[in-house]
Structures are given as C-alpha cells and as structure tokens.
Enzyme design. Sequence first.
Site, mmCIF file in Angstrom:
data_model
loop_
_atom_site.group_PDB
_atom_site.id
_atom_site.type_symbol
_atom_site.label_atom_id
_atom_site.label_comp_id
_atom_site.label_asym_id
_atom_site.label_seq_id
_atom_site.Cartn_x
_atom_site.Cartn_y
_atom_site.Cartn_z
ATOM 1 N N ILE A 35 0.741 -1.091 -0.194
ATOM 2 C CA ILE A 35 -0.087 -0.088 -0.060
ATOM 3 C C ILE A 35 0.919 1.401 0.304
ATOM 4 O O ILE A 35 0.412 2.259 -0.358
ATOM 5 C CB ILE A 35 -0.988 -0.059 1.191
ATOM 6 C CG1 ILE A 35 -2.322 0.883 0.992
ATOM 7 C CG2 ILE A 35 -0.167 0.345 2.538
ATOM 8 C CD1 ILE A 35 -3.152 0.649 2.019
ATOM 9 N N ASN A 90 11.752 -8.215 7.088
ATOM 10 C CA ASN A 90 12.070 -7.434 7.927
ATOM 11 C C ASN A 90 11.737 -8.365 9.267
ATOM 12 O O ASN A 90 10.481 -8.943 9.385
ATOM 13 C CB ASN A 90 11.186 -6.154 7.981
ATOM 14 C CG ASN A 90 11.937 -5.469 7.132
ATOM 15 O OD1 ASN A 90 12.922 -5.249 6.583
ATOM 16 N ND2 ASN A 90 11.001 -4.705 6.540
ATOM 17 N N HIS A 103 6.225 -11.809 5.877
ATOM 18 C CA HIS A 103 5.906 -11.618 4.308
ATOM 19 C C HIS A 103 7.254 -11.123 3.916
ATOM 20 O O HIS A 103 8.339 -10.608 4.465
ATOM 21 C CB HIS A 103 5.008 -10.367 4.325
ATOM 22 C CG HIS A 103 5.440 -9.162 5.305
ATOM 23 N ND1 HIS A 103 4.937 -9.444 6.814
ATOM 24 C CD2 HIS A 103 6.121 -8.192 5.311
ATOM 25 C CE1 HIS A 103 5.382 -8.199 7.319
ATOM 26 N NE2 HIS A 103 6.178 -7.310 6.498
HETATM 27 P P1 5GP Z 1 6.795 -4.622 7.466
HETATM 28 O O1 5GP Z 1 6.984 -3.134 7.963
HETATM 29 O O2 5GP Z 1 6.157 -5.633 8.481
HETATM 30 O O3 5GP Z 1 8.213 -5.288 7.067
HETATM 31 O O4 5GP Z 1 6.097 -4.684 6.157
HETATM 32 C C1 5GP Z 1 4.706 -4.449 5.942
HETATM 33 C C2 5GP Z 1 4.205 -3.799 4.775
HETATM 34 O O5 5GP Z 1 2.864 -3.976 4.686
HETATM 35 C C3 5GP Z 1 4.704 -2.169 4.673
HETATM 36 O O6 5GP Z 1 5.394 -2.303 3.658
HETATM 37 C C4 5GP Z 1 3.330 -1.661 4.535
HETATM 38 O O7 5GP Z 1 3.363 -0.777 3.533
HETATM 39 C C5 5GP Z 1 2.298 -2.879 3.974
HETATM 40 N N1 5GP Z 1 1.012 -2.648 4.385
HETATM 41 C C6 5GP Z 1 0.448 -2.367 5.638
HETATM 42 N N2 5GP Z 1 -0.852 -2.268 5.707
HETATM 43 C C7 5GP Z 1 -1.359 -2.606 4.447
HETATM 44 C C8 5GP Z 1 -2.511 -2.681 3.907
HETATM 45 O O8 5GP Z 1 -3.509 -2.636 4.534
HETATM 46 N N3 5GP Z 1 -2.545 -3.151 2.615
HETATM 47 C C9 5GP Z 1 -1.317 -3.497 1.809
HETATM 48 N N4 5GP Z 1 -1.570 -3.717 0.385
HETATM 49 N N5 5GP Z 1 -0.014 -3.304 2.596
HETATM 50 C C10 5GP Z 1 -0.183 -2.788 3.634
#
Ligand code: 5GP
Length: 117
Positions: A35, A90, A103
């Site tokens: 997103i 991460n 992820h």
């Molecule tokens: P992290 O910070 O845990 O490594 O990555 C989480 C990722 O999820 C971030 O890059 C963030 O932009 C993405 N993200 C968070 N909420 C949403 C959402 O509701 N939809 C989508 N498509 N991505 C999301």
Amino acid sequence: MTDPAANCLFCRIIRGDIPAKKVYEDDHVFAFEDINPQAPTHVLVIPRKHFAGLKEAQSQDAEIIGRCQLAAAEIARRRKIEQGYRTVLNVGPGAGQSVFHLHVHLIGGRPLAWPPG
Ligand code: 5GP
Ligand code: ZN
C-alpha cells in the site's frame, strides 16, 4: 485460545475482507501490491498459512518460506526487473517489522543501494 489469524491484517487480505491488488496466488502463497510502495515494484509475498515471522518459523515452514521466495522470483521475471531486485524479510520491530504475518518484500524497478538503511 484466540485464533491469531482472526484479526491478522494479512490473513484478512487473503480472505478478501480487506481489499488489496492481487499480483499472484497459488495453493500456498498469496502476493499483492504494498500500500506504501518504496519502489516501482513493491510486492508483498505471504504464505497462506499464518505465522508471525521468521523468528517464529519452524522446520516444517522451510518449504513455504522457499515458495514465497520463488514466487517473488517469478513475479520479478514477469515484470522484467531481473537486472536487479531485492527480497527482504524484516524480522522484529527493530528491523521495521510492523505486520506479524511473515511476508517477503519484493522491491525493484529502480537502482537499489547497499547497505540498506
Ligand atoms: P513490514 O514493515 O512489517 O516489514 O512490512 C509491512 C508492509 O505492509 C509495509 O510495507 C506496509 O506498507 C504494508 N501494509 C500495511 N498495511 C497494508 C494494507 O492494508 N494493505 C497493503 N497492501 N499493504 C499494507
Ligand atoms: Zn496472518
């Protein structure tokens, strides 16, 4: 005991409760556009099975983690960004993990500096 998948953001995306731009799916893996993209390609590849992250993964999760990486490689191939891309996990809040469903970030389509921040 509460089912961790019930309120998990990414489990809800897999279930279709929360909309996302789907990029790829198969029996084991689901992928969608981030997103808040950090590059022209920024796709999240996740296992359908919920687990919190790499720290929590067990030996029986080895295959699905590999499948996530291979799905990222396939998406990169289809998008013709194979000149240079990155797959990133991460792990933990100190590394920026904010969603606790494992992820793989697929990031590419622009030059990528090393080391990352
Ligand atoms: P992290 O910070 O845990 O490594 O990555 C989480 C990722 O999820 C971030 O890059 C963030 O932009 C993405 N993200 C968070 N909420 C949403 C959402 O509701 N939809 C989508 N498509 N991505 C999301
Ligand atoms: Zn989940």
